[in-house]
Design a protein around this motif. Structure first.
Motif, PDB file in Angstrom:
ATOM      1  N   MET A   9       0.882  -1.357  -0.226  1.00  0.00           N
ATOM      2  CA  MET A   9      -0.187   0.208   0.189  1.00  0.00           C
ATOM      3  C   MET A   9       0.962   1.632   0.230  1.00  0.00           C
ATOM      4  O   MET A   9       1.999   0.916  -0.275  1.00  0.00           O
ATOM      5  N   LYS A  10       0.244   2.634  -0.060  1.00  0.00           N
ATOM      6  CA  LYS A  10       0.822   3.344  -0.273  1.00  0.00           C
ATOM      7  C   LYS A  10       0.816   4.309   0.974  1.00  0.00           C
ATOM      8  O   LYS A  10      -0.518   4.195   1.568  1.00  0.00           O
ATOM      9  N   ILE A  11       1.104   5.378   1.271  1.00  0.00           N
ATOM     10  CA  ILE A  11       1.071   6.410   2.504  1.00  0.00           C
ATOM     11  C   ILE A  11       1.124   7.909   2.312  1.00  0.00           C
ATOM     12  O   ILE A  11       2.459   7.962   1.869  1.00  0.00           O
ATOM     13  N   VAL A  12       0.346   8.727   2.377  1.00  0.00           N
ATOM     14  CA  VAL A  12       0.572   9.979   1.890  1.00  0.00           C
ATOM     15  C   VAL A  12       0.548  11.035   3.197  1.00  0.00           C
ATOM     16  O   VAL A  12      -0.038  10.199   3.582  1.00  0.00           O
ATOM     17  N   LEU A  13       1.437  12.349   3.467  1.00  0.00           N
ATOM     18  CA  LEU A  13       1.422  12.667   4.538  1.00  0.00           C
ATOM     19  C   LEU A  13       0.770  13.288   4.262  1.00  0.00           C
ATOM     20  O   LEU A  13       0.893  14.684   3.251  1.00  0.00           O
ATOM     21  N   ASP A  14       0.025  14.311   5.647  1.00  0.00           N
ATOM     22  CA  ASP A  14      -0.223  15.784   5.147  1.00  0.00           C
ATOM     23  C   ASP A  14       0.767  16.199   4.785  1.00  0.00           C
ATOM     24  O   ASP A  14       1.387  16.544   6.391  1.00  0.00           O
ATOM     25  N   MET A  15       1.181  17.783   4.222  1.00  0.00           N
ATOM     26  CA  MET A  15       2.075  18.213   4.947  1.00  0.00           C
ATOM     27  C   MET A  15       1.488  20.212   4.763  1.00  0.00           C
ATOM     28  O   MET A  15       0.413  20.426   3.313  1.00  0.00           O
ATOM     29  N   VAL A  16       1.509  20.905   6.123  1.00  0.00           N
ATOM     30  CA  VAL A  16       1.133  21.978   6.228  1.00  0.00           C
ATOM     31  C   VAL A  16       2.473  23.205   5.499  1.00  0.00           C
ATOM     32  O   VAL A  16       2.994  23.442   6.595  1.00  0.00           O
ATOM     33  N   MET A  17       2.124  23.452   4.682  1.00  0.00           N
ATOM     34  CA  MET A  17       3.353  24.916   3.910  1.00  0.00           C
ATOM     35  C   MET A  17       3.166  25.725   4.020  1.00  0.00           C
ATOM     36  O   MET A  17       3.549  26.585   4.644  1.00  0.00           O
ATOM     37  N   ASN A  18       2.024  26.238   4.145  1.00  0.00           N
ATOM     38  CA  ASN A  18       1.209  27.478   3.949  1.00  0.00           C
ATOM     39  C   ASN A  18       1.827  28.355   5.568  1.00  0.00           C
ATOM     40  O   ASN A  18       1.769  29.517   5.648  1.00  0.00           O
ATOM     41  N   HIS A  19       1.774  27.724   6.516  1.00  0.00           N
ATOM     42  CA  HIS A  19       1.429  28.169   8.011  1.00  0.00           C
ATOM     43  C   HIS A  19       2.611  27.646   8.668  1.00  0.00           C
ATOM     44  O   HIS A  19       2.509  26.437   8.645  1.00  0.00           O
ATOM     45  N   GLU A  36       7.679  23.308  -9.184  1.00  0.00           N
ATOM     46  CA  GLU A  36       8.618  23.725  -8.021  1.00  0.00           C
ATOM     47  C   GLU A  36       8.743  22.438  -7.635  1.00  0.00           C
ATOM     48  O   GLU A  36       9.141  21.189  -7.016  1.00  0.00           O
ATOM     49  N   LEU A  37       7.361  22.221  -6.819  1.00  0.00           N
ATOM     50  CA  LEU A  37       7.031  21.431  -5.802  1.00  0.00           C
ATOM     51  C   LEU A  37       7.277  20.434  -6.464  1.00  0.00           C
ATOM     52  O   LEU A  37       7.972  18.633  -5.814  1.00  0.00           O
ATOM     53  N   ARG A  38       6.668  20.217  -7.430  1.00  0.00           N
ATOM     54  CA  ARG A  38       6.946  18.592  -8.015  1.00  0.00           C
ATOM     55  C   ARG A  38       8.220  17.983  -8.467  1.00  0.00           C
ATOM     56  O   ARG A  38       8.335  16.905  -9.034  1.00  0.00           O
ATOM     57  N   GLN A  39       8.521  19.019  -9.160  1.00  0.00           N
ATOM     58  CA  GLN A  39      10.089  18.444  -9.415  1.00  0.00           C
ATOM     59  C   GLN A  39      10.568  18.329  -8.085  1.00  0.00           C
ATOM     60  O   GLN A  39      11.682  17.101  -8.490  1.00  0.00           O
ATOM     61  N   VAL A  40      10.590  18.935  -7.189  1.00  0.00           N
ATOM     62  CA  VAL A  40      11.205  17.974  -5.643  1.00  0.00           C
ATOM     63  C   VAL A  40      11.041  16.353  -5.321  1.00  0.00           C
ATOM     64  O   VAL A  40      11.664  16.024  -5.383  1.00  0.00           O
ATOM     65  N   ILE A  41       9.258  16.402  -5.919  1.00  0.00           N
ATOM     66  CA  ILE A  41       8.776  14.948  -5.847  1.00  0.00           C
ATOM     67  C   ILE A  41       9.070  13.925  -7.065  1.00  0.00           C
ATOM     68  O   ILE A  41      10.033  12.996  -6.549  1.00  0.00           O
ATOM     69  N   ASP A  42       9.868  14.440  -8.223  1.00  0.00           N
ATOM     70  CA  ASP A  42      10.437  14.023  -8.904  1.00  0.00           C
ATOM     71  C   ASP A  42      11.752  13.862  -8.735  1.00  0.00           C
ATOM     72  O   ASP A  42      12.140  12.762  -9.892  1.00  0.00           O
ATOM     73  N   GLU A  43      12.189  14.196  -7.963  1.00  0.00           N
ATOM     74  CA  GLU A  43      13.468  13.453  -7.567  1.00  0.00           C
ATOM     75  C   GLU A  43      14.049  12.046  -6.863  1.00  0.00           C
ATOM     76  O   GLU A  43      14.311  11.436  -6.958  1.00  0.00           O
ATOM     77  N   PHE A  44      12.817  11.685  -6.751  1.00  0.00           N
ATOM     78  CA  PHE A  44      12.322  10.391  -5.942  1.00  0.00           C
ATOM     79  C   PHE A  44      11.697   9.081  -6.929  1.00  0.00           C
ATOM     80  O   PHE A  44      10.511   9.997  -7.872  1.00  0.00           O
ATOM     81  N   PRO A 104       9.950   4.582  -6.253  1.00  0.00           N
ATOM     82  CA  PRO A 104       9.014   5.139  -6.839  1.00  0.00           C
ATOM     83  C   PRO A 104       8.633   6.557  -7.118  1.00  0.00           C
ATOM     84  O   PRO A 104       8.473   7.081  -6.169  1.00  0.00           O
ATOM     85  N   PRO A 105       7.598   7.005  -8.443  1.00  0.00           N
ATOM     86  CA  PRO A 105       6.924   8.503  -8.638  1.00  0.00           C
ATOM     87  C   PRO A 105       6.146   8.547  -7.182  1.00  0.00           C
ATOM     88  O   PRO A 105       4.885   7.601  -6.483  1.00  0.00           O
ATOM     89  N   ARG A 106       5.700   9.660  -6.450  1.00  0.00           N
ATOM     90  CA  ARG A 106       5.540  10.491  -5.981  1.00  0.00           C
ATOM     91  C   ARG A 106       4.293  10.906  -6.445  1.00  0.00           C
ATOM     92  O   ARG A 106       4.226  11.131  -7.730  1.00  0.00           O
ATOM     93  N   ILE A 107       3.224  11.196  -4.837  1.00  0.00           N
ATOM     94  CA  ILE A 107       2.407  11.904  -5.464  1.00  0.00           C
ATOM     95  C   ILE A 107       2.007  13.350  -4.590  1.00  0.00           C
ATOM     96  O   ILE A 107       2.433  13.518  -3.666  1.00  0.00           O
ATOM     97  N   LEU A 108       1.830  14.453  -4.780  1.00  0.00           N
ATOM     98  CA  LEU A 108       1.020  15.940  -4.836  1.00  0.00           C
ATOM     99  C   LEU A 108      -0.884  15.868  -4.677  1.00  0.00           C
ATOM    100  O   LEU A 108      -1.343  16.181  -5.652  1.00  0.00           O
ATOM    101  N   ILE A 109      -1.544  16.075  -3.665  1.00  0.00           N
ATOM    102  CA  ILE A 109      -2.583  16.127  -3.277  1.00  0.00           C
ATOM    103  C   ILE A 109      -2.704  17.448  -3.220  1.00  0.00           C
ATOM    104  O   ILE A 109      -2.297  17.693  -1.721  1.00  0.00           O
ATOM    105  N   GLY A 110      -3.459  18.611  -3.369  1.00  0.00           N
ATOM    106  CA  GLY A 110      -3.361  19.417  -3.701  1.00  0.00           C
ATOM    107  C   GLY A 110      -5.117  19.947  -2.762  1.00  0.00           C
ATOM    108  O   GLY A 110      -6.336  19.941  -3.518  1.00  0.00           O
ATOM    109  N   GLY A 160       4.055  10.595  -1.027  1.00  0.00           N
ATOM    110  CA  GLY A 160       3.297  11.575  -0.896  1.00  0.00           C
ATOM    111  C   GLY A 160       3.472  12.918  -0.308  1.00  0.00           C
ATOM    112  O   GLY A 160       2.901  12.256   0.800  1.00  0.00           O
ATOM    113  N   PHE A 161       2.869  13.992  -0.737  1.00  0.00           N
ATOM    114  CA  PHE A 161       1.232  14.388   0.158  1.00  0.00           C
ATOM    115  C   PHE A 161       0.333  15.348  -0.355  1.00  0.00           C
ATOM    116  O   PHE A 161      -0.369  15.591  -1.277  1.00  0.00           O
TER     117      PHE A 161
END
Ligand code: GLC
Length: 532
Positions: free
Chosen positions: A93-103, A244-252, A254-260, A190-191
């Motif tokens: 399975m996959k695990i996506v973490l919550d990333m609170v970047m705004n504040h 830009e954030l996509r480029q960061v996760i694409d450094e890794f 298997p492929p990672r995911i961003l959900i906004g 992913g996040f």
């Protein structure tokens, strides 16, 4: 070829504080999640998304982070999280973490330093002004807060203790990208990005337009309070940051995911997806406010098709930790809830299912005055009888009450004498133990359909088209992938309705009411999947 996992997966959202308490302190924890992974896997989910578990004063229960690279002690340790990531991956399975970047939290050492003076190394890490402009927060009230130490105002898109970071400062960006890398290296797949549309603000701090028409918040215009957030939300720089954030996760790999988490009209939301070089998915919140009518869902299918045709993919969000439980809108009717589950898992889009939805959990009955939620404190002046009829929850405690595992003490959530929020009363059979082995339960619907989704690419990767039906209460749609073509019919009415289809049925796949064949008639609240 089937789609990349980012678009074909199914997501189970865990609110860690309320999921499972392994050590009897009345608060859910990481070991609790580990103990329940087999359960989540048995339901058929492929990905888990966990609301924040990082160090936090917990004023907004984890959405106010004071250290992004450490774990809140009440939830466990870094070792526990590493074990969790490992256990998830062992189950494929996959695990996506919550990333609170705004504040951050106002207790984060970055902010403590920043507020100290106007010329410290972190002075420009947050948004400071001598004089506030007219911007209001996205929860309604003012967004600028005076800080005695620094004798300036800082900006907070959400609550006052959540100061916004200044992403126009490249150091901030790099620091946060490094936080992301830290977790990606640990194996996060992913996040989920918290209020990402607030992230960069107009550089000239132009005043937002006043609007009489926008007194109340709507999905398209967050915040309300007579203001269109023209300069404080969805700036062009936000879309660039997504890339830009996509480029960061694409450094890794298997492929990672961003959900906004972004609010607004589809055209705007889609800008965050870019040209397959931005976020992978954005939450669509239309279904939170569904009407239990065939026509409502027909319209959504058409609209999502118009906006999110392949290679894009919509999301199916019927509930999360900020909104009322989805069963509220059908007045707690479990047969209708099964129809909703059917829709969430068979319409085109990545289903994100909030923990407890699979057993039909109802909202808690915690009054605004007794709310632990910081939002309830902001809105404590709203009379309860008004709050009760609003479509959105002012006291979000009510959708965060502890998960109901059985009908023993604290519904099996915790052995403590007092749980952080009260467990719902009168849970009847709305608990895991009661539904787990009952093939007529709501949980059985989730299980069967999640397993079917995995077996039938048409359900997760297929196109969707409306099929004309002969009754206004019947919704018909097809899902097509390569040679696989499915017809799905849903009866929204409390009476049986005839609706034959004019093509031969090759196989009868599924019926909510456990029918074994299709004779052109749908039982009340039945929904079927046919292969043609
Ligand atoms: C998001 C979260 C919500 C939180 C807010 C501020 O909307 O889902 O729970 O309070 O952002 O971080």
């Amino acid at each position: 070829m089937a789609m990349a996992w980012q678009h074909s997966t199914s997501v189970y959202q865990i609110y860690p504080r309320s999921f499972y308490d392994s050590n009897g302190d009345g608060i859910g924890d990481i070991q609790g999640i580990i103990q329940k992974l087999d359960y989540i896997q048995s339901l058929g989910f492929e990905t888990i998304w966990i609301s924040p578990f990082y160090c936090s004063p917990q004023e907004d229960f984890g959405y106010d982070i004071s250290d992004y690279c450490n774990i809140a002690p009440e939830y466990g340790t870094m070792q526990d999280v590493e074990q969790l990531i490992n256990e998830v991956h062992l189950r494929k399975m996959k695990i996506v973490l919550d990333m609170v970047m705004n504040h951050t939290s106002d207790k984060h050492h970055w902010f403590l330093e920043s507020k100290n003076s106007k010329n410290n190394p972190k002075a420009d890490w947050y948004i400071w002004r001598d004089k506030p402009n007219n911007w209001k927060s996205i929860i309604g009230p003012k967004a600028w807060h005076y800080c005695e130490e620094r004798q300036q105002y800082y900006y907070a898109s959400f609550l006052p203790f959540q100061p916004d970071l200044n992403y126009r400062n490249p150091e901030v960006k790099q620091a946060m990208f490094d936080v992301c890398r830290f977790w990606l290296q640990k194996g996060a797949d992913g996040f989920r990005l918290d209020i990402f549309n607030c992230i960069i603000k107009d550089k000239d701090f132009r005043d937002n337009p006043f609007s009489l028409l926008h007194a109340f918040p709507t999905e398209d215009y967050p915040g309300g309070n007579f203001q269109i957030r023209k300069y404080s939300l969805n700036q062009d720089e936000n879309f660039a940051l997504a890339q830009e954030l996509r480029q960061v996760i694409d450094e890794f790999s298997p492929p990672r995911i961003l959900i906004g988490e972004v609010f607004g009209k589809h055209e705007l939301k889609k800008k965050y997806l870019g040209n397959n070089d931005g976020l992978h998915l954005i939450f669509l919140f239309e279904m939170l406010f569904y009407k239990f009518k065939a026509n409502f869902f027909r319209k959504q299918i058409i609209s999502f098709n118009e906006h999110y045709a392949a290679p894009l993919m919509p999301t199916m969000v019927f509930c999360n930790h900020d909104y009322y439980r989805s069963i509220r809108r059908v007045k707690n009717n479990i047969e209708k809830a099964k129809v909703l589950a059917f829709l969430q898992l068979t319409l085109r889009g990545v289903p994100t299912v909030y923990n407890g939805e699979e057993i039909g959990m109802q909202n808690g009955k915690i009054s605004i005055k007794n709310g632990k939620d910081a939002l309830a404190k902001v809105y404590s002046w709203v009379p309860q009888f008004i709050a009760n009829v609003l479509p959105v929850a002012i006291n979000r405690d009510n959708c965060r009450t502890p998960m109901q595992w059985n009908n023993e003490k604290n519904a099996g959530f915790s052995s403590a004498d007092k749980t952080w929020l009260p467990v719902n009363e009168h849970i009847g059979d709305r608990h895991v133990a009661a539904q787990e082995n009952d093939e007529h339960s709501l949980m059985a619907v989730f299980k069967s359909l999640l397993h079917l989704r995995r077996e039938m690419p048409a359900l997760h990767s297929g196109d969707i088209d409306i099929i004309k039906t002969n009754h206004q209460h019947i919704l018909g749609f097809s899902r097509t992938f390569e040679n696989e073509k499915l017809v799905l019919l849903v009866n929204f009415s409390d009476a049986p309705i005839s609706n034959s289809i004019n093509v031969p049925v090759k196989a009868f796949i599924y019926s909510l009411k456990q029918k074994k064949n299709f004779d052109g008639k749908l039982d009340a609240y039945d929904a079927v999947i046919l292969k043609i």
